[in-house]
Motif scaffolding. Structure first.
Motif, PDB file in Angstrom:
ATOM      1  N   MET A  92       0.850  -1.187   0.000  1.00  0.00           N
ATOM      2  CA  MET A  92       0.000   0.000   0.000  1.00  0.00           C
ATOM      3  C   MET A  92       0.890   1.242   0.000  1.00  0.00           C
ATOM      4  N   ASN A  93       0.281   2.394  -0.216  1.00  0.00           N
ATOM      5  CA  ASN A  93       0.984   3.661  -0.104  1.00  0.00           C
ATOM      6  C   ASN A  93       0.042   4.688   0.504  1.00  0.00           C
ATOM      7  N   VAL A  94       0.595   5.691   1.105  1.00  0.00           N
ATOM      8  CA  VAL A  94      -0.212   6.802   1.613  1.00  0.00           C
ATOM      9  C   VAL A  94      -0.241   7.883   0.542  1.00  0.00           C
ATOM     10  N   ILE A 107       5.240   6.741   7.500  1.00  0.00           N
ATOM     11  CA  ILE A 107       6.449   6.070   7.012  1.00  0.00           C
ATOM     12  C   ILE A 107       6.532   4.654   7.571  1.00  0.00           C
ATOM     13  N   ARG A 108       6.321   4.515   8.869  1.00  0.00           N
ATOM     14  CA  ARG A 108       6.382   3.182   9.487  1.00  0.00           C
ATOM     15  C   ARG A 108       5.307   2.261   8.926  1.00  0.00           C
ATOM     16  N   ARG A 109       4.121   2.806   8.686  1.00  0.00           N
ATOM     17  CA  ARG A 109       3.018   1.990   8.181  1.00  0.00           C
ATOM     18  C   ARG A 109       3.343   1.422   6.797  1.00  0.00           C
ATOM     19  N   VAL A 110       3.858   2.265   5.909  1.00  0.00           N
ATOM     20  CA  VAL A 110       4.200   1.806   4.561  1.00  0.00           C
ATOM     21  C   VAL A 110       5.279   0.733   4.621  1.00  0.00           C
ATOM     22  N   ILE A 111       6.324   0.966   5.406  1.00  0.00           N
ATOM     23  CA  ILE A 111       7.427   0.009   5.461  1.00  0.00           C
ATOM     24  C   ILE A 111       7.001  -1.284   6.147  1.00  0.00           C
ATOM     25  N   GLU A 112       6.173  -1.178   7.169  1.00  0.00           N
ATOM     26  CA  GLU A 112       5.707  -2.391   7.860  1.00  0.00           C
ATOM     27  C   GLU A 112       4.863  -3.264   6.941  1.00  0.00           C
ATOM     28  N   ILE A 113       3.952  -2.649   6.193  1.00  0.00           N
ATOM     29  CA  ILE A 113       3.067  -3.424   5.314  1.00  0.00           C
ATOM     30  C   ILE A 113       3.806  -3.939   4.092  1.00  0.00           C
ATOM     31  N   ASN A 114       4.629  -3.099   3.479  1.00  0.00           N
ATOM     32  CA  ASN A 114       5.262  -3.464   2.216  1.00  0.00           C
ATOM     33  C   ASN A 114       6.509  -4.318   2.367  1.00  0.00           C
ATOM     34  N   PRO A 150       9.629  12.110  -6.883  1.00  0.00           N
ATOM     35  CA  PRO A 150       9.324  12.864  -5.668  1.00  0.00           C
ATOM     36  C   PRO A 150       7.974  12.443  -5.090  1.00  0.00           C
ATOM     37  N   GLY A 151       7.909  12.387  -3.765  1.00  0.00           N
ATOM     38  CA  GLY A 151       6.653  12.053  -3.105  1.00  0.00           C
ATOM     39  C   GLY A 151       6.483  10.590  -2.766  1.00  0.00           C
ATOM     40  N   PHE A 152       7.464   9.763  -3.147  1.00  0.00           N
ATOM     41  CA  PHE A 152       7.346   8.314  -2.932  1.00  0.00           C
ATOM     42  C   PHE A 152       8.488   7.781  -2.071  1.00  0.00           C
ATOM     43  N   SER A 153       8.977   8.559  -1.124  1.00  0.00           N
ATOM     44  CA  SER A 153      10.171   8.148  -0.382  1.00  0.00           C
ATOM     45  C   SER A 153       9.995   6.824   0.345  1.00  0.00           C
ATOM     46  N   ALA A 154       8.975   6.714   1.185  1.00  0.00           N
ATOM     47  CA  ALA A 154       8.777   5.479   1.949  1.00  0.00           C
ATOM     48  C   ALA A 154       8.425   4.317   1.037  1.00  0.00           C
ATOM     49  N   TYR A 155       7.581   4.583   0.052  1.00  0.00           N
ATOM     50  CA  TYR A 155       7.166   3.518  -0.864  1.00  0.00           C
ATOM     51  C   TYR A 155       8.363   2.994  -1.661  1.00  0.00           C
ATOM     52  N   GLY A 194      -5.011   3.757  -2.755  1.00  0.00           N
ATOM     53  CA  GLY A 194      -4.689   3.391  -1.381  1.00  0.00           C
ATOM     54  C   GLY A 194      -4.538   1.902  -1.149  1.00  0.00           C
ATOM     55  N   GLY A 195      -5.222   1.092  -1.968  1.00  0.00           N
ATOM     56  CA  GLY A 195      -5.125  -0.347  -1.798  1.00  0.00           C
ATOM     57  C   GLY A 195      -6.405  -0.937  -1.256  1.00  0.00           C
ATOM     58  N   LEU A 196      -6.824  -2.065  -1.822  1.00  0.00           N
ATOM     59  CA  LEU A 196      -8.011  -2.749  -1.333  1.00  0.00           C
ATOM     60  C   LEU A 196      -7.783  -3.152   0.117  1.00  0.00           C
ATOM     61  N   GLY A 197      -8.742  -2.845   0.988  1.00  0.00           N
ATOM     62  CA  GLY A 197      -8.577  -3.104   2.409  1.00  0.00           C
ATOM     63  C   GLY A 197      -7.999  -1.924   3.163  1.00  0.00           C
ATOM     64  N   HIS A 198      -7.516  -0.927   2.425  1.00  0.00           N
ATOM     65  CA  HIS A 198      -6.985   0.290   3.045  1.00  0.00           C
ATOM     66  C   HIS A 198      -7.736   1.519   2.532  1.00  0.00           C
TER      67      HIS A 198
END
Length: 264
Positions: A92-94, A107-114, A150-155, A194-198
């Motif tokens: 997912m991404n924010v 940031i933590r959420r993206v890295i934890e899920i992905n 730009p804008g996709f650092s965590a992803y 955002g992703g299905l389920g998110h």
């Protein structure tokens, strides 16, 4: 080897994490067409939104819950007597925004899920995969791991980590376990909102491009030699190839699925 066959052999035991999304459903349909056994692990909300097809073992689980995910994978492997294919599509991404404007929570959420969930899933599945005579792990990364924007650092960082994890698995799992990744560009799925389920929704065909306006959409499309945004089956096809014996001498590789926009 039957070079006319795409996908795993009949009866292959395939574990699909994130199988309820657009790419996941297309990939799962291909597995079923190949007469594989399929278990889909996904968020309860994703399964409620897009229930898996009949004949699929559906296991609701939050991939960020390490213990629950490990129990789910071990449970499927025990019921089947092993696993032959692990497909990791969880991600997912924010909202797209500069790093300075991102919260550490996002940031933590993206890295934890992905990424962290990929470590958990791979760590749990590897002992079962390595007992298979011809196992394959297939990861869905992103072209943004290499061609950053730009804008996709965590992803981008999470997907870069996923590619590195895949390469380590390819070396640690050899010779019985192969590991590869696909790295798509933009794909017309709920992930783009955002992703299905998110909170993401499927939307209508072309919705991704329309949200940017005609001028920007034309600039994006003109940068893609094939002149279109990818559809889920464009990614599912290479995934099926990497899941089966036709790719038996490929490991540690990334297949870029972007219509020719970027050529590494």
């Amino acid at each position: 080897m039957d070079l006319t066959r795409l996908g795993p052999l009949p009866g292959a035991r395939c574990l699909v994490l994130g199988g309820c999304g657009g790419i996941g459903r297309s990939y799962v349909s291909g597995l079923l067409a190949a007469d594989a056994r399929v278990a889909v692990l996904d968020l309860p909300a994703s399964m409620a939104e897009r229930p898996p097809e009949a004949g699929i073992e559906a296991v609701p689980v939050d991939a960020t819950d390490d213990r629950a995910l490990t129990r789910a994978i071990d449970g499927v492997a025990e019921a089947w007597g092993g696993i032959d294919v692990l497909a990791f599509l969880t991600g997912m991404n924010v909202a797209i925004r500069p790093l300075a404007e991102m919260t550490m929570e996002d940031i933590r959420r993206v890295i934890e899920i992905n990424l962290i969930s990929a470590f958990t899933a791979t760590r749990a599945a590897m002992p079962h995969l390595k007992r298979s005579p011809a196992a394959s792990a297939v990861y869905v990364a992103s072209g943004l791991h290499a061609f950053v924007e730009p804008g996709f650092s965590a992803y981008s960082a999470s997907k870069g980590g996923l590619v590195s994890l895949m390469k380590v698995v390819a070396k640690e799992g050899a010779p019985s376990l192969r590991a590869n990744a696909v790295a798509p560009g933009a794909v017309e799925t709920a992930f783009l909102s955002g992703g299905l389920g998110h909170g993401g929704t499927e939307g209508e065909p072309g919705a991704f491009m329309r949200q940017f306006g005609d001028a920007h959409a034309e600039r994006v499309l003109s940068s893609i030699p094939l002149r279109r945004i990818a559809q889920p089956e464009d990614v599912a096809g290479p995934m099926l190839f990497l899941s089966g014996p036709a790719s038996q001498y490929l490991t540690g590789q990334v297949i870029y699925v972007n219509g020719g926009r970027f050529a590494p």
